[in-house]
Design an enzyme around this catalytic site. Structure first.
Site, PDB file in Angstrom:
ATOM      1  N   GLY A 111       0.816  -1.323  -0.092  1.00 57.20           N
ATOM      2  CA  GLY A 111      -0.109  -0.007  -0.111  1.00 57.20           C
ATOM      3  C   GLY A 111       0.951   1.213  -0.040  1.00 57.20           C
ATOM      4  O   GLY A 111       0.975   2.118   1.050  1.00 57.20           O
TER       5      GLY A 111
ATOM      6  N   ALA B 247       0.507   7.716   0.895  1.00 58.96           N
ATOM      7  CA  ALA B 247       1.339   8.776   1.319  1.00 58.96           C
ATOM      8  C   ALA B 247       2.192   8.314   2.291  1.00 58.96           C
ATOM      9  O   ALA B 247       3.596   8.300   2.170  1.00 58.96           O
ATOM     10  CB  ALA B 247       0.552   9.769   2.068  1.00 58.96           C
TER      11      ALA B 247
ATOM     12  N   GLY C  26       2.770   4.929   3.182  1.00 65.87           N
ATOM     13  CA  GLY C  26       3.835   3.849   2.539  1.00 65.87           C
ATOM     14  C   GLY C  26       4.708   4.189   1.881  1.00 65.87           C
ATOM     15  O   GLY C  26       5.923   3.808   1.987  1.00 65.87           O
TER      16      GLY C  26
ATOM     17  N   ALA D 259       2.161  13.024   5.658  1.00 71.20           N
ATOM     18  CA  ALA D 259       2.684  12.961   4.308  1.00 71.20           C
ATOM     19  C   ALA D 259       1.493  13.421   3.587  1.00 71.20           C
ATOM     20  O   ALA D 259       0.553  12.983   3.800  1.00 71.20           O
ATOM     21  CB  ALA D 259       3.131  11.268   3.989  1.00 71.20           C
TER      22      ALA D 259
ATOM     23  N   LYS E 173      -4.796   7.028  20.120  1.00 71.23           N
ATOM     24  CA  LYS E 173      -5.003   7.602  18.914  1.00 71.23           C
ATOM     25  C   LYS E 173      -6.608   7.097  18.269  1.00 71.23           C
ATOM     26  O   LYS E 173      -7.010   7.939  17.699  1.00 71.23           O
ATOM     27  CB  LYS E 173      -4.009   6.826  17.933  1.00 71.23           C
ATOM     28  CG  LYS E 173      -4.167   7.356  16.304  1.00 71.23           C
ATOM     29  CD  LYS E 173      -3.074   6.817  15.586  1.00 71.23           C
ATOM     30  CE  LYS E 173      -2.922   7.765  14.260  1.00 71.23           C
ATOM     31  NZ  LYS E 173      -1.705   7.321  13.294  1.00 71.23           N
TER      32      LYS E 173
ATOM     33  N   ASN F 121      -9.133   9.957  17.145  1.00 73.26           N
ATOM     34  CA  ASN F 121      -9.685   9.848  15.598  1.00 73.26           C
ATOM     35  C   ASN F 121     -11.180   9.808  15.961  1.00 73.26           C
ATOM     36  O   ASN F 121     -11.740  10.611  14.980  1.00 73.26           O
ATOM     37  CB  ASN F 121      -9.241   8.575  15.028  1.00 73.26           C
ATOM     38  CG  ASN F 121      -7.964   8.815  14.321  1.00 73.26           C
ATOM     39  OD1 ASN F 121      -7.293   9.670  14.084  1.00 73.26           O
ATOM     40  ND2 ASN F 121      -7.041   7.660  14.356  1.00 73.26           N
TER      41      ASN F 121
ATOM     42  N   ASN G 162     -12.193  12.961  13.392  1.00 72.28           N
ATOM     43  CA  ASN G 162     -12.428  12.436  12.176  1.00 72.28           C
ATOM     44  C   ASN G 162     -13.814  12.617  11.556  1.00 72.28           C
ATOM     45  O   ASN G 162     -13.983  13.057  10.353  1.00 72.28           O
ATOM     46  CB  ASN G 162     -11.761  11.154  11.823  1.00 72.28           C
ATOM     47  CG  ASN G 162     -10.215  11.014  11.676  1.00 72.28           C
ATOM     48  OD1 ASN G 162      -9.690  11.962  12.333  1.00 72.28           O
ATOM     49  ND2 ASN G 162      -9.842   9.698  11.225  1.00 72.28           N
TER      50      ASN G 162
ATOM     51  N   SER H  43      -8.171  12.286   7.442  1.00 72.14           N
ATOM     52  CA  SER H  43      -8.191  11.097   6.379  1.00 72.14           C
ATOM     53  C   SER H  43      -9.574  10.967   6.135  1.00 72.14           C
ATOM     54  O   SER H  43     -10.237  10.780   4.704  1.00 72.14           O
ATOM     55  CB  SER H  43      -7.491  10.018   6.526  1.00 72.14           C
ATOM     56  OG  SER H  43      -7.807   9.469   7.843  1.00 72.14           O
TER      57      SER H  43
ATOM     58  N   GLU I 288     -12.654   4.733   7.014  1.00 74.58           N
ATOM     59  CA  GLU I 288     -12.367   3.852   8.188  1.00 74.58           C
ATOM     60  C   GLU I 288     -13.109   4.024   9.293  1.00 74.58           C
ATOM     61  O   GLU I 288     -12.897   3.516  10.219  1.00 74.58           O
ATOM     62  CB  GLU I 288     -10.734   4.162   8.441  1.00 74.58           C
ATOM     63  CG  GLU I 288      -9.723   4.074   7.287  1.00 74.58           C
ATOM     64  CD  GLU I 288      -8.451   4.478   7.852  1.00 74.58           C
ATOM     65  OE1 GLU I 288      -7.643   4.016   7.711  1.00 74.58           O
ATOM     66  OE2 GLU I 288      -8.272   5.702   8.145  1.00 74.58           O
TER      67      GLU I 288
END
Length: 295
Positions: free
Chosen positions: A7, A10, A12, A120, A175, A179, A183, A245, A257
């Protein structure tokens, strides 16, 4: 070491380039059909890495999995027959819930979990920008994974700072909590992270974090409610200009996700017979948005 990155998005791509520059033999597995892929980090010299080559997987010492959580199990199913049982599988993605399944599907492989705060951004198909210096934590999930603390030096030499955390699940839960707070709200309201510091979001965040903290306490975490609040607002401030994300996924009509973030929290809440109505409401809103694209 022989390292395969599954994968090369960004994060990866950031790790693939960095590990290659540190002297490791790095290969990729991706959706792209080419047998080689160019890769460039920032304005540095481009490199070319093997892609989707079974021999790379068969010889891999480490498989670094950086696909999004919903893609982890399907992607690993395709590769499982070529994966050596001694290959260390490292899961590095947002959310929780994949490790249990991976451990059951790959019972002989060392399993390590990772979380990173490096930033990233995919600038183009083959170029990634390192947008924020961060740190990475690694920790074993199964008994063989617990013996892989040497990976701390391997990863730190490529992209510091890296720490081995004997209680990696605590770090992943923190984390996850962050999120859960950031998110879904940024995705639903299509706002940058920093806008969640506005007074208008304060009551909702308070309710969300009350519920999250109850679940974390039942899961054995000792973080106080005030400490959780501080962590969340510190991230909101530190990433004020970022789009989460999930925000980006919803904006581009990609499945998010949510099942492995808020969905995982809801599952654990039910296990402990806890009600988390604020989190459930956000979960249902995201699912309705995703469903609207196909209806």
């Amino acid at each position: 070491m022989n390292i395969v990155v599954l994968g090369p998005g960004a994060i990866g791509s950031l790790w693939a380039y960095s590990l290659h520059q540190a002297g490791h033999t790095v290969a990729l597995y991706s959706k792209q059909e080419h047998d080689k892929l160019p890769l460039q980090l920032d304005g540095n010299t481009p490199i070319t890495l093997a892609n989707n080559q079974p021999v790379s997987l068969q010889n891999a010492d480490v498989l670094l999995v950086t696909v999004k959580a919903p893609q982890v199990i399907p992607a690993l199913e395709v590769l499982r027959s070529d994966l050596h049982p001694d290959c260390i599988v490292v899961l590095m993605h947002n959310g929780m819930g994949t490790a249990e399944i991976v451990a059951s599907r790959l019972p002989n492989n060392p399993l390590v979990l990772a979380t990173t705060t490096h930033g990233a951004l995919r600038q183009s198909r083959h170029q990634v920008l390192h947008t924020g210096q961060g740190s990475t934590q690694l920790g074993g999930y199964n008994s063989k994974g617990n013996q892989c603390d040497f990976l701390q030096q391997v990863f730190a030499h490529a992209l510091p700072d890296v720490y081995w955390n004997e209680n990696i699940l605590d770090a992943l839960w923190l984390k996850l909590a962050i999120n859960c707070a950031i998110n879904p709200l940024t995705a639903i309201h299509q706002v940058k992270n920093g806008q969640l510091a506005d007074e208008a979001f304060k009551p909702t965040l308070h309710q969300l974090l009350d519920e999250v903290h109850q679940v974390m306490t039942c899961e054995g975490l000792t973080l106080s409610r005030n400490e959780l609040n501080t962590h969340v607002y510190n991230v909101i401030q530190a990433t004020a200009e970022n789009r989460s994300s999930m925000h980006q996924d919803i904006c581009h009509h990609r499945l998010s996700e949510i099942d492995f973030i808020t969905g995982y929290l809801i599952q654990k809440a039910h296990d402990h017979q806890l009600d988390v109505p604020s989190n459930e409401a956000l979960y249902q809103q995201i699912k309705r948005i995703e469903k609207s694209w196909t209806s």
